[in-house]
Design a protein around this motif. Structure first.
Motif, PDB file in Angstrom:
ATOM      1  N   UNK A 279       0.827  -1.206   0.000  1.00 12.85           N
ATOM      2  CA  UNK A 279       0.000   0.000   0.000  1.00 12.85           C
ATOM      3  C   UNK A 279       0.865   1.261   0.000  1.00 12.85           C
ATOM      4  N   UNK A 280       2.026   1.186   0.627  1.00 16.61           N
ATOM      5  CA  UNK A 280       2.951   2.322   0.549  1.00 16.61           C
ATOM      6  C   UNK A 280       3.366   2.604  -0.882  1.00 16.61           C
ATOM      7  N   UNK A 281       3.440   1.510  -1.673  1.00 18.82           N
ATOM      8  CA  UNK A 281       3.889   1.647  -3.058  1.00 18.82           C
ATOM      9  C   UNK A 281       2.723   1.926  -4.000  1.00 18.82           C
ATOM     10  N   UNK A 282       1.533   2.154  -3.452  1.00 17.56           N
ATOM     11  CA  UNK A 282       0.345   2.463  -4.255  1.00 17.56           C
ATOM     12  C   UNK A 282       0.038   1.370  -5.271  1.00 17.56           C
ATOM     13  N   UNK A 283       0.139   0.099  -4.851  1.00 22.16           N
ATOM     14  CA  UNK A 283      -0.159  -0.992  -5.768  1.00 22.16           C
ATOM     15  C   UNK A 283      -1.659  -1.235  -5.846  1.00 22.16           C
ATOM     16  N   UNK A 284      -2.102  -1.871  -6.960  1.00 22.22           N
ATOM     17  CA  UNK A 284      -3.521  -2.186  -7.087  1.00 22.22           C
ATOM     18  C   UNK A 284      -3.814  -3.494  -6.327  1.00 22.22           C
TER      19      UNK A 284
ATOM     20  N   UNK B   2      -1.181  -6.131  -4.613  1.00 17.26           N
ATOM     21  CA  UNK B   2      -1.108  -6.313  -3.161  1.00 17.26           C
ATOM     22  C   UNK B   2      -1.156  -7.800  -2.814  1.00 17.26           C
ATOM     23  N   UNK B   3      -2.065  -8.511  -3.486  1.00 18.43           N
ATOM     24  CA  UNK B   3      -2.222  -9.945  -3.242  1.00 18.43           C
ATOM     25  C   UNK B   3      -0.916 -10.683  -3.556  1.00 18.43           C
ATOM     26  N   UNK B   4      -0.264 -10.315  -4.669  1.00 22.24           N
ATOM     27  CA  UNK B   4       0.999 -10.950  -5.036  1.00 22.24           C
ATOM     28  C   UNK B   4       2.059 -10.710  -3.968  1.00 22.24           C
ATOM     29  N   UNK B   5       2.177  -9.481  -3.506  1.00 20.36           N
ATOM     30  CA  UNK B   5       3.200  -9.188  -2.507  1.00 20.36           C
ATOM     31  C   UNK B   5       2.879  -9.863  -1.173  1.00 20.36           C
ATOM     32  N   UNK B   6       1.584  -9.924  -0.822  1.00 22.12           N
ATOM     33  CA  UNK B   6       1.193 -10.631   0.399  1.00 22.12           C
ATOM     34  C   UNK B   6       1.542 -12.120   0.284  1.00 22.12           C
ATOM     35  N   UNK B   7       1.286 -12.686  -0.887  1.00 20.52           N
ATOM     36  CA  UNK B   7       1.562 -14.108  -1.101  1.00 20.52           C
ATOM     37  C   UNK B   7       3.049 -14.417  -1.052  1.00 20.52           C
ATOM     38  N   UNK B   8       3.840 -13.631  -1.751  1.00 15.92           N
ATOM     39  CA  UNK B   8       5.290 -13.832  -1.777  1.00 15.92           C
ATOM     40  C   UNK B   8       5.862 -13.792  -0.364  1.00 15.92           C
TER      41      UNK B   8
ATOM     42  N   UNK C 205      -3.306 -20.616   0.646  1.00 15.76           N
ATOM     43  CA  UNK C 205      -3.688 -19.627  -0.371  1.00 15.76           C
ATOM     44  C   UNK C 205      -4.917 -18.851   0.078  1.00 15.76           C
ATOM     45  N   UNK C 206      -5.934 -19.582   0.601  1.00 13.99           N
ATOM     46  CA  UNK C 206      -7.150 -18.900   1.028  1.00 13.99           C
ATOM     47  C   UNK C 206      -6.869 -17.936   2.174  1.00 13.99           C
ATOM     48  N   UNK C 207      -6.017 -18.374   3.114  1.00 15.32           N
ATOM     49  CA  UNK C 207      -5.686 -17.510   4.254  1.00 15.32           C
ATOM     50  C   UNK C 207      -5.041 -16.217   3.760  1.00 15.32           C
ATOM     51  N   UNK C 208      -4.170 -16.321   2.763  1.00 13.62           N
ATOM     52  CA  UNK C 208      -3.519 -15.123   2.235  1.00 13.62           C
ATOM     53  C   UNK C 208      -4.527 -14.204   1.549  1.00 13.62           C
ATOM     54  N   UNK C 209      -5.439 -14.793   0.781  1.00 16.59           N
ATOM     55  CA  UNK C 209      -6.446 -13.971   0.092  1.00 16.59           C
ATOM     56  C   UNK C 209      -7.303 -13.224   1.111  1.00 16.59           C
ATOM     57  N   UNK C 210      -7.790 -13.959   2.129  1.00 12.03           N
ATOM     58  CA  UNK C 210      -8.640 -13.325   3.141  1.00 12.03           C
ATOM     59  C   UNK C 210      -7.858 -12.255   3.903  1.00 12.03           C
ATOM     60  N   UNK C 211      -6.620 -12.583   4.279  1.00 13.26           N
ATOM     61  CA  UNK C 211      -5.796 -11.607   5.000  1.00 13.26           C
ATOM     62  C   UNK C 211      -5.603 -10.346   4.173  1.00 13.26           C
ATOM     63  N   UNK C 212      -5.302 -10.523   2.882  1.00  8.53           N
ATOM     64  CA  UNK C 212      -5.065  -9.365   2.028  1.00  8.53           C
ATOM     65  C   UNK C 212      -6.317  -8.500   1.927  1.00  8.53           C
ATOM     66  N   UNK C 213      -7.463  -9.151   1.727  1.00 13.69           N
ATOM     67  CA  UNK C 213      -8.718  -8.387   1.595  1.00 13.69           C
ATOM     68  C   UNK C 213      -9.031  -7.624   2.875  1.00 13.69           C
ATOM     69  N   UNK C 214      -8.967  -8.333   4.026  1.00  9.88           N
ATOM     70  CA  UNK C 214      -9.270  -7.685   5.300  1.00  9.88           C
ATOM     71  C   UNK C 214      -8.300  -6.537   5.571  1.00  9.88           C
ATOM     72  N   UNK C 215      -7.009  -6.759   5.314  1.00 13.15           N
ATOM     73  CA  UNK C 215      -6.014  -5.713   5.578  1.00 13.15           C
ATOM     74  C   UNK C 215      -6.288  -4.485   4.738  1.00 13.15           C
TER      75      UNK C 215
END
Lengths: 206, 206, 206
Positions: B26-31, B35-41, B68-78
């Motif tokens: 989010x600091x890098x103004x990603x879409x 964000x999901x990719x960076x959260x996953x990595x 994978x699901x945990x990362x998706x949910x975490x990313x969305x909630x965050x």
């Protein structure tokens, strides 16, 4: 005899690469464990990727812990030495790096041939083994990787690996082939450093 | 019981690392998908490399999609939370990162011991599992990796993994050993953040 | 028929990605072998990581050397062409990159389904296959990776892989499913480039 030659060469490669990692780490004012991490990445990064690609897992340093101990000892000794000497000539880094590049290129190519892969794969695998450790070291420390700079670097690795595959093909004997190819790679790279050699460059205007 | 402890710890590690990835993204103004990719990595990068090195393939998140699901949910909630709060204190990133570092270090060491590898390998593997996710996150986003900065980071990981291997060696019981080592790693790293601790630095002049 | 379709698509992906690597390399004034390295990394980096994660080792280009030869020929031809033309429009790089992204995403997802993994894994694997080659290219050359920039990139890859998994699920036929999904991914990405599309961005203040 062949096994010992390969093993000792490999350890010498790990030591020189680990030293190059320590040299970069101390420039960046890293703490002792950070230095150890950078020494380790540089020392075993290339071989680790090679083994993962070939499916030779668990990778080599998992089954033979000697590599880890060699890196720890190298890192400790280097740090002590650096603390004593304080000022290092700038050319030390590319020279240690050149030794690692030469040795790992040929070791990687040899391992690929030993696994029964083609000469082409051996050249690619040699190049990967030789280049990747230093590449990760440079990326981690925020520098432009050696391999992307102008002086003959990927060139030395690819030509060296090719020389090894040719020597092996004409059945020069394993140790002789490896020695010739390592010395060839090293000479080419050291000459490039010393004479600031570079191949003609192709560039687009943009 | 042990399996549940490891599984839940692992998922908590994934969540905290994924949040650290979202914070950087989010600091890098990603879409949203960036964000999901960076959260996953960040969340599964370290464990993926660990599994590939050990030859434990297909890697863990392929055989268990929960990650994978945990990362998706975490990313969305965050992302929702960040959109509400707007201003985050800068210390949140290193703190979430510290939780991921501590948990993944011990999980990685535990998995290596479970595979029958030596204590030395377990320490290295713990360090790799703990450090690599955040390292890729930082490299991708063009920042100097945490592990290369001065504050006790690789140190916390290596000492924490060592503590776990020792606790396991004196047979303290798996869950107790892991808890002690995770808390030890976390405390060390959080103290380092809070007090701006750092080990003495070795540097060359050049 | 299906095999040929996949094989030819894959080679087209390798060619377009290798060209994107050459374009970046010539901007950086690299020498011919450096160019070859960057072309190779971009052309087979994503698939190599995919195969290592799935445990499909030795990775694909080790067992089929065609990929290596295609990269060598592509690099040589591109360099000759660039030397003739001298000035390239800046939009060529993202366009070649877009072709590689689209093809590799679907090839990766297809391979994951073929290995019997879940649709979720197929989407992740497609995204990794599509994105990683260009990511390494950009990191090596010191640029901000495409995937982290605003324009629909990870988005195109994830949506394209999802489209493929859905088409496969409703049994549209393999070649039709792959064609639809590749064209979908490509259209989305090219539209994003042309119209400077981007998804809404979430950012924190710090």
């Amino acid at each position: 005899m062949l096994d010992s030659f390969i093993y000792i060469s490999d350890l010498v490669g790990v030591i020189t690469c680990a030293i190059s990692g320590v040299l970069v780490a101390t420039r960046l004012r890293m703490d002792p464990f950070g230095i150890l991490v950078l020494a380790g990445v540089t020392g075993i990064g290339g071989g680790t990727l090679r083994d993962m690609m070939m499916g030779s897992t668990p990778v080599f340093w998992i089954t033979d812990n000697t590599y880890i101990y060699v890196i720890i000892v190298t890192a400790i000794l280097s740090v002590f030495l650096i603390n004593r000497i304080h000022r290092f000539p700038a050319y030390l880094l590319p020279i240690f790096d050149a030794f690692g590049l030469s040795i790992f290129t040929i070791i990687g190519a040899q391992k690929a041939l030993m696994f029964g892969f083609s000469g082409t794969v051996a050249i690619v695998m040699g190049c990967i083994t030789g280049v990747v450790g230093g590449m990760i070291r440079d990326i981690l420390s925020g520098q432009i990787p050696f391999v992307l700079q102008k002086e003959v670097y990927a060139t030395a690795s690819i030509l060296g690996a090719t020389l090894y595959v040719v020597c092996d093909y004409i059945q020069l004997g394993s140790i002789l082939s490896m020695s010739i190819a390592m010395l060839g790679t090293l000479s080419l790279r050291l000459c490039a450093i010393y004479f600031h050699l570079s191949l003609p460059v192709f560039e687009s205007d943009k």
